[in-house]
Design an enzyme around this catalytic site. Structure first.
Site, PDB file in Angstrom:
ATOM      1  N   ASP A 160      -8.947  -4.615  -6.186  1.00 19.19           N
ATOM      2  CA  ASP A 160      -8.319  -3.786  -5.158  1.00 19.19           C
ATOM      3  C   ASP A 160      -8.360  -2.329  -5.616  1.00 19.19           C
ATOM      4  O   ASP A 160      -7.702  -1.948  -6.596  1.00 19.19           O
ATOM      5  CB  ASP A 160      -6.884  -4.247  -4.920  1.00 19.19           C
ATOM      6  CG  ASP A 160      -6.221  -3.531  -3.748  1.00 19.19           C
ATOM      7  OD1 ASP A 160      -6.852  -2.621  -3.173  1.00 19.19           O
ATOM      8  OD2 ASP A 160      -5.082  -3.883  -3.406  1.00 19.19           O
ATOM      9  N   HIS A 176      -7.672  -5.818  -0.321  1.00 24.84           N
ATOM     10  CA  HIS A 176      -6.441  -5.050  -0.134  1.00 24.84           C
ATOM     11  C   HIS A 176      -5.593  -5.581   1.020  1.00 24.84           C
ATOM     12  O   HIS A 176      -4.467  -5.130   1.214  1.00 24.84           O
ATOM     13  CB  HIS A 176      -6.782  -3.580   0.121  1.00 24.84           C
ATOM     14  CG  HIS A 176      -5.588  -2.675   0.178  1.00 24.84           C
ATOM     15  ND1 HIS A 176      -4.730  -2.501  -0.887  1.00 24.84           N
ATOM     16  CD2 HIS A 176      -5.097  -1.899   1.183  1.00 24.84           C
ATOM     17  CE1 HIS A 176      -3.762  -1.654  -0.543  1.00 24.84           C
ATOM     18  NE2 HIS A 176      -3.961  -1.276   0.711  1.00 24.84           N
ATOM     19  N   SER A 179       0.837  -1.194   0.000  1.00 25.58           N
ATOM     20  CA  SER A 179       0.000   0.000   0.000  1.00 25.58           C
ATOM     21  C   SER A 179       0.881   1.257   0.000  1.00 25.58           C
ATOM     22  O   SER A 179       1.648   1.467  -0.944  1.00 25.58           O
ATOM     23  CB  SER A 179      -0.941  -0.031   1.208  1.00 25.58           C
ATOM     24  OG  SER A 179      -1.921   0.965   1.119  1.00 25.58           O
TER      25      SER A 179
END
Length: 548
Positions: free
Chosen positions: A428, A474, A370
């Site tokens: 995602d 995610h 991320s």
């Protein structure tokens, strides 16, 4: 006393005394005392226990004895550290009493080579090659299969996975050639490397959330791969500050402070592992978004020059200039009151390790999830441009967003030193942002992805629900679960995947299929229990099994 009473009164039996010259009677040997089978003996048949108990095992004392024996065995198992026994359903136990020898032979052990997926009876949910049809006999599993399942679902019993030598081809696995021919189908050696680096990021998450306000956290950080040793903690500082009106009395300080621990640098120090990999690897590990100010920086999506300042008027250069997101650059370049900027910390440590191991074959692997994946690209760019003799650099991005414009992508690829592998889960949302930068009257700039892509999909997992939500798509553990089972596009989930699913059950219980949740409950694993941060793999007790 009357005569009638005397006649009717009982008389004592006469005592016969044997004469002295009589031969004494032969004494018969006493029979051995009857020993009932012990209920604590696991080899004692159940039928013998029922026949030995009064009334055929139906009386209350027998039931109490059986319950006490079970409690005693459970206590012994706790002392000896044995895994708990799986309780058998009452209906299955009653059916077993009426079965003959023929049906007992059908209860053959499940094929162990299918690992957890076979132990969870996935043939009932998803047909897989090499797995026989599920029968009633499969409801009872052999002790060997139960032990294997207990190990895979245990947080403290990671299964070791053999790793072959990759020295002759380490450059290809590290990105030389853009991983061509290694992603679809996924190379088994590359899968192990990706899972190992993913576990490094999991260790960073665990270390931060366990002690979010601590400094020099790498001193207590135990990596899942003991061949590596952390050498420096990394901190990221936000240029923003929380306004006083937004602070709440009960809000933890780390949620609003400007500087936070974001990762670490580690180096492989095991000479055996160095020989196996063909080089000494330097890993830079960066976690994802965790604090309020980091979330605020993520929303600052305007493009600013990479080499200029990040002030409000910096977005005036031509479109050909390399530009990146303002928030990412702020976290990378801003220094705190007591810590250096992330850029300075990383560069100082990389130069120190290169000087320490000068003359050896080195590699640099930058891995992040991320926000950490976005920062990893900035680290890779600075290493390639500021260190002329830098070793090969590989970036492993788990669910990373877009970072810069087309000129930034060209700058990374043209350096010849940086190779980027983006691992993307279909659906995602984070991998699709930022989209288009704020439009100006005279130009239109867009973000672009960089590097090769390995696309996985939660729908291919036999464990996750097809309608898994955005948080699950995610989640880093979901990424690692999918990588462990990915074989290729359009191919079934790997039948011999052995990665533990206990963390996936605890973190994404609502997105795991009901059959898995019930099966885990039968094995004594509580899916509703929160992940144990204090006993995580970041502090010595691996919460996931070794890469398979």
């Amino acid at each position: 006393m009357t005569i009638a009473a005397a006649v009717t009164a009982p008389t004592s039996a006469p005592v016969h005394v044997a004469p002295r010259h009589a031969t004494p009677a032969v004494v018969q040997p006493r029979a051995a005392p009857r020993r009932d089978p012990s209920p604590l003996n696991p080899n004692t048949p159940a039928q013998a226990l029922r026949s030995a108990s009064p009334g055929g095992g139906s009386s209350a004392p027998a039931a109490a004895t059986d319950g006490g024996a079970r409690a005693h065995i459970a206590n012994l198992d706790k002392v000896l550290g044995k895994p708990p026994q799986v309780p058998r359903p009452a209906a299955a136990a009653s059916n077993k009493q009426g079965q003959g020898q023929e049906q007992e032979q059908e209860q053959e052990p499940l094929n162990v080579r299918h690992g957890l997926l076979n132990a969870l009876n996935l043939s009932f949910f998803v047909p897989m090659p090499g797995m026989r049809a599920r029968t009633a006999a499969d409801e009872h599993m052999s002790p060997r299969s139960l032990m294997h399942m207990q190990q895979v679902l245990s947080a403290d019993s990671p299964r070791a996975s053999p790793r072959c030598t990759i020295a002759p081809r380490w450059r290809r696995l590290h990105g030389e050639g853009g991983w061509e021919g290694l992603l679809d189908p996924l190379d088994s050696d590359l899968r192990r490397e990706l899972l190992r680096y993913g576990d490094f990021v999991q260790a960073a998450y665990q270390a931060f959330h366990s002690l979010p306000t601590a400094s020099a956290r790498h001193r207590g950080l135990m990596l899942p791969d003991r061949s590596y040793r952390p050498t420096r903690s990394l901190f990221a500082t936000s240029a923003l500050s929380m306004p006083p009106w937004a602070k709440r009395p009960n809000t933890p300080e780390w949620l609003t402070q400007q500087s936070n621990w974001v990762g670490y640098v580690a180096v492989c120090e095991s000479e055996r592992e160095v020989a196996r990999m063909g080089r000494r690897d330097i890993s830079i590990v960066l976690r994802g978004t965790a604090t309020c100010l980091e979330w605020a920086e993520n929303l600052r999506a305007s493009l600013v020059p990479l080499d200029g300042d990040s002030s409000d008027g910096a977005d005036t250069a031509g479109a050909e200039e390399p530009k990146v997101a303002r928030g990412f650059l702020s976290l990378y370049k801003t220094a705190g009151e007591k810590v250096k900027s992330l850029s300075e910390e990383v560069m100082d440590e990389v130069r120190r390790l290169m000087d320490k191991y000068k003359g050896e074959e080195l590699s640099i692997t930058i891995v992040g999830h991320s926000l950490g994946a976005a920062l990893a690209l900035l680290v890779a760019d600075e290493v390639a441009t500021s260190i002329p003799d830098a070793p090969p650099v590989a970036v492993v991005s788990f669910g990373g967003p877009k970072v810069g414009n087309a000129a930034f992508v060209d700058r990374l690829t043209s350096s010849g030193k940086v190779n980027v592998l983006r691992i993307v889960n279909a659906g995602d949302v984070v991998t699709k942002v930022p989209g288009v930068a704020p439009l100006l009257p005279h130009k239109k700039e867009q973000y672009q992805h960089v590097g090769a892509e390995l696309r996985i999909d939660s729908k291919n997992s036999p464990c996750l629900r097809p309608d898994a939500g955005p948080a699950c798509r995610h989640d880093l553990e979901a990424y690692l679960h999918l990588i462990d089972g990915f074989t290729g596009t359009g191919r079934p989930f790997r039948h011999d995947a052995r990665r533990s699913v206990i963390r996936l059950l605890q973190l994404q219980r609502g997105n795991v299929k009901k059959e898995y949740v019930n099966r885990a409950r039968d094995l004594g694993v509580d899916p509703a229990a929160p992940a144990d941060v204090g006993r995580s793999m970041a502090y010595g007790n691996c919460a996931v099994a070794s890469p398979s």
